[in-house]
Design a protein around this motif. Structure first.
Motif, PDB file in Angstrom:
ATOM      1  N   MET A   1       0.904  -1.076   0.030  1.00 51.90           N
ATOM      2  CA  MET A   1       0.045   0.006  -0.127  1.00 51.90           C
ATOM      3  C   MET A   1       0.980   1.255   0.053  1.00 51.90           C
ATOM      4  O   MET A   1       2.096   1.289   0.645  1.00 51.90           O
ATOM      5  N   GLU A   2       0.468   2.118  -0.731  1.00 52.38           N
ATOM      6  CA  GLU A   2       0.963   3.500  -0.750  1.00 52.38           C
ATOM      7  C   GLU A   2       0.699   4.516   0.620  1.00 52.38           C
ATOM      8  O   GLU A   2      -0.420   4.372   0.709  1.00 52.38           O
ATOM      9  N   TYR A   3       1.399   5.074   1.198  1.00 50.08           N
ATOM     10  CA  TYR A   3       1.061   5.839   2.447  1.00 50.08           C
ATOM     11  C   TYR A   3       1.677   7.382   2.014  1.00 50.08           C
ATOM     12  O   TYR A   3       2.573   7.615   1.386  1.00 50.08           O
ATOM     13  N   THR A   4       0.706   8.140   2.546  1.00 54.33           N
ATOM     14  CA  THR A   4       0.878   9.670   2.319  1.00 54.33           C
ATOM     15  C   THR A   4       1.825  10.160   3.327  1.00 54.33           C
ATOM     16  O   THR A   4       2.097   9.339   4.350  1.00 54.33           O
ATOM     17  N   ASP A   5       2.593  11.253   2.999  1.00 52.29           N
ATOM     18  CA  ASP A   5       3.462  11.814   4.052  1.00 52.29           C
ATOM     19  C   ASP A   5       2.766  12.000   5.367  1.00 52.29           C
ATOM     20  O   ASP A   5       3.430  11.877   6.608  1.00 52.29           O
ATOM     21  N   GLN A   7       0.108  10.255   6.637  1.00 52.44           N
ATOM     22  CA  GLN A   7      -0.120   8.996   7.131  1.00 52.44           C
ATOM     23  C   GLN A   7       1.215   8.476   7.877  1.00 52.44           C
ATOM     24  O   GLN A   7       1.236   8.024   9.004  1.00 52.44           O
ATOM     25  N   ASP A  38       2.744  -4.332   6.084  1.00 56.45           N
ATOM     26  CA  ASP A  38       3.464  -3.549   5.609  1.00 56.45           C
ATOM     27  C   ASP A  38       4.519  -3.113   6.745  1.00 56.45           C
ATOM     28  O   ASP A  38       5.601  -2.844   6.274  1.00 56.45           O
ATOM     29  N   THR A  44      10.329  -1.366   3.752  1.00 58.13           N
ATOM     30  CA  THR A  44       9.356  -0.451   3.127  1.00 58.13           C
ATOM     31  C   THR A  44       9.409   1.020   4.441  1.00 58.13           C
ATOM     32  O   THR A  44       9.971   0.872   5.362  1.00 58.13           O
ATOM     33  N   GLU A  45       8.935   2.025   3.669  1.00 57.66           N
ATOM     34  CA  GLU A  45       8.977   3.356   4.454  1.00 57.66           C
ATOM     35  C   GLU A  45       8.282   3.339   5.625  1.00 57.66           C
ATOM     36  O   GLU A  45       8.754   3.875   6.747  1.00 57.66           O
TER      37      GLU A  45
END
Length: 91
Positions: A1-5, A7, A38, A44-45
């Motif tokens: 999943m992509e997370y916003t800054d 989040q 995740d 992962t970031e």
């Protein structure tokens, strides 16, 4: 999943106060299984931010524990000794 800054910032902040992943997921409206997965993927970031937040608070707690040990708190001395052994085991 992509997370916003935003989040990622929230996850790091939540981890710094030891909020459970399941509670983070509710607040962020993300399935807990997805967030947990995740975070478990260390490259992962989101994982890095989670563990950075958690470690930052751990540093503060260990510093406080050491200060208490230095002024003679028996429990703090015992905990500091255990922390030292844990550190040596991790080397």
């Amino acid at each position: 999943m992509e997370y916003t800054d935003e989040q990622l910032d929230q996850i790091e902040k939540f981890a710094s106060i030891y909020l459970k992943i399941s509670d983070m997921a509710v607040i962020l409206d993300i399935p807990a299984e997805v967030l947990r997965w995740d975070i478990s993927q260390r490259e992962t970031e989101v994982s890095q931010r989670y563990y950075r937040g958690k470690a930052a608070s751990k540093v503060k707690l260990l510093q406080q524990e050491m200060l208490l040990a230095q002024v003679g708190s028996p429990l703090a001395v015992e905990n500091a000794h255990r922390n030292l052994l844990d550190m040596e085991d991790d080397e």
